[in-house]
Design an enzyme around this catalytic site. Structure first.
Site, PDB file in Angstrom:
ATOM      1  N   HIS A  23       0.932  -1.181   0.165  1.00  0.00           N
ATOM      2  CA  HIS A  23       0.039   0.029   0.064  1.00  0.00           C
ATOM      3  C   HIS A  23       0.925   1.288   0.071  1.00  0.00           C
ATOM      4  CE1 HIS A  23      -2.810   3.190   1.184  1.00  0.00           C
ATOM      5  NE2 HIS A  23      -3.791   2.303   0.786  1.00  0.00           N
ATOM      6  N   GLU A  31      -3.938   1.883  -7.187  1.00  0.00           N
ATOM      7  CA  GLU A  31      -4.344   2.834  -6.491  1.00  0.00           C
ATOM      8  C   GLU A  31      -3.511   4.025  -6.663  1.00  0.00           C
ATOM      9  OE1 GLU A  31      -6.365   1.233  -2.637  1.00  0.00           O
ATOM     10  OE2 GLU A  31      -4.523   1.790  -2.347  1.00  0.00           O
TER      11      GLU A  31
HETATM   12  P1  PGA Z   1      -9.693   5.676   0.213  1.00  0.00           P
HETATM   13  O1  PGA Z   1      -8.517   4.818   0.318  1.00  0.00           O
HETATM   14  O2  PGA Z   1     -10.692   4.952  -0.367  1.00  0.00           O
HETATM   15  O3  PGA Z   1     -10.088   6.336   1.528  1.00  0.00           O
HETATM   16  O4  PGA Z   1      -9.113   6.794  -0.938  1.00  0.00           O
HETATM   17  C1  PGA Z   1      -8.132   3.611  -0.317  1.00  0.00           C
HETATM   18  C2  PGA Z   1      -7.151   2.828  -0.020  1.00  0.00           C
HETATM   19  O5  PGA Z   1      -6.043   3.488   0.548  1.00  0.00           O
HETATM   20  O6  PGA Z   1      -6.803   1.557   0.053  1.00  0.00           O
END
Ligand code: PGA
Length: 248
Positions: A96, A168
Site C-alpha cells: 500500500h 491505487e
Molecule cells: P480511500 O483509500 O478509499 O480512502 O481513498 C483507499 C485505500 O487507501 O486503499
C-alpha cells in the site's frame, strides 16, 4: 471469478466500533444474495473477531493490512504470514502506498512479503500506483512497469496466479479525487499487458476515493474487477451501496 470488493479500515475504529460495523455490513450483505466476495482488511488485533464473523457469512473473508517479510523469529512487533493464516486470514494487503511512503517499504522488501504470503497460502492484494507528480510528468507507465517488474514478475508464474492487484493512484487515496473510469481502465489494461497471458485472469481492483457516487461507473468498466475501499468502508451504508454497485 475476477470480482472482489475489499474494505481497508487502515488504523481506524476501536474494537467495539469494529464489531458493530462488521455485523452491520454482514447483515446487509446477507440481504444481497448475489454480492461479489467481500474482504475486510482490519487492524491486527481484530483479525480473530473478523474471521469468526466471516465464518458465519457466505462470501466474506478477512485480510491483514501488512505481513512480515521474515518467516519467523526474533522480530519484535512483526506478524508472520503463517501466524496470519493460523488466525483464519485469507488475504493480505502488500505494498500500500502508505506503507511505501511512511514505512519506507521498498520493492525488495515488498517482494519478500509477497513470497512469505504466497508460501503460507495467503492471497496478497498487491498495490501499485503513481504519484500526481509522476502522472503529470507522463511517467505513469514507467513507474508502474518498474513496480511490477521488481516484484510481481520476480515470482514464479504459478504463484502469480494467486495474486490480486490493486491500482491505487497515490493522488486519489483519501483525497476525494478519483481517477475517471477511462483513466483507471487504461491503467488496468496496461497492467494486464505487463502480466502477459496471465493478465487476462488476474483480479485487478481500483482504489482511491471509491464512493457510492462513483462506484457504478468505475465498475462498469470490464477491466475493473472491483474496489479497494478506504474511507467509504467505515460507514456500513456507504460500503453496502458500493457492493451493490458491483452487483448491479
Ligand atoms: P480511500 O483509500 O478509499 O480512502 O481513498 C483507499 C485505500 O487507501 O486503499
Amino acid at each position: 471469478m475476477r470480482k472482489l470488493l475489499a474494505a481497508n479500515w487502515k488504523m481506524h475504529l476501536t474494537y467495539t466500533e469494529a464489531q458493530v460495523l462488521l455485523h452491520r455490513i454482514c447483515a446487509g450483505l446477507d440481504r444481497l444474495p448475489d454480492h461479489p466476495p467481500v474482504v475486510f482488511a482490519v487492524p491486527y488485533p481484530y483479525l480473530l473477531l473478523a474471521s469468526s464473523v466471516a465464518q458465519a457469512y457466505a462470501g466474506v473473508q478477512v485480510a491483514a493490512q501488512n505481513v512480515s517479510e521474515y518467516p519467523e523469529g526474533a522480530y519484535t512487533g512483526e506478524v508472520s504470514a503463517a501466524q496470519l493464516k493460523s488466525c483464519g486470514v485469507a488475504y493480505v494487503i502488500v505494498g500500500h502506498s502508505e506503507r511505501r511512503q511512511f514505512f519506507l517499504e521498498d520493492d525488495s522488501r515488498l517482494l519478500g512479503k509477497l513470497k512469505r504470503a504466497l508460501d503460507a497460502g495467503l492471497r496478497p492484494i498487491f498495490c501499485v500506483g503513481e504519484t500526481l507528480q509522476e502522472r503529470e510528468a507522463g511517467q505513469w507507465q514507467s513507474v508502474l512497469s518498474h513496480q511490477i517488474n521488481r516484484t510481481v514478475l520476480q515470482l514464479p508464474a504459478e504463484q502469480r496466479a494467486n495474486l490480486v492487484l490493486a491500482y491505487e493512484p497515490v493522488w486519489a487515496i483519501g483525497t476525494g479525487h478519483t481517477a475517471t473510469p477511462a483513466q483507471a481502465a487504461e491503467v488496468h489494461d496496461f497492467l494486464r499487458s505487463l502480466l502477459g497471458a496471465q493478465g487476462q485472469t488476474t483480479t485487478i481492483l481500483y482504489g482511491g476515493s471509491v464512493k457510492p457516487g462513483n462506484a457504478a461507473e468505475l465498475f462498469a468498466e470490464a477491466t475493473i474487477d472491483g474496489g479497494l475501499v478506504g474511507g467509504a468502508s467505515l460507514d456500513a451504508e456507504s460500503f453496502l451501496q458500493i457492493v451493490q454497485a458491483q452487483t448491479l
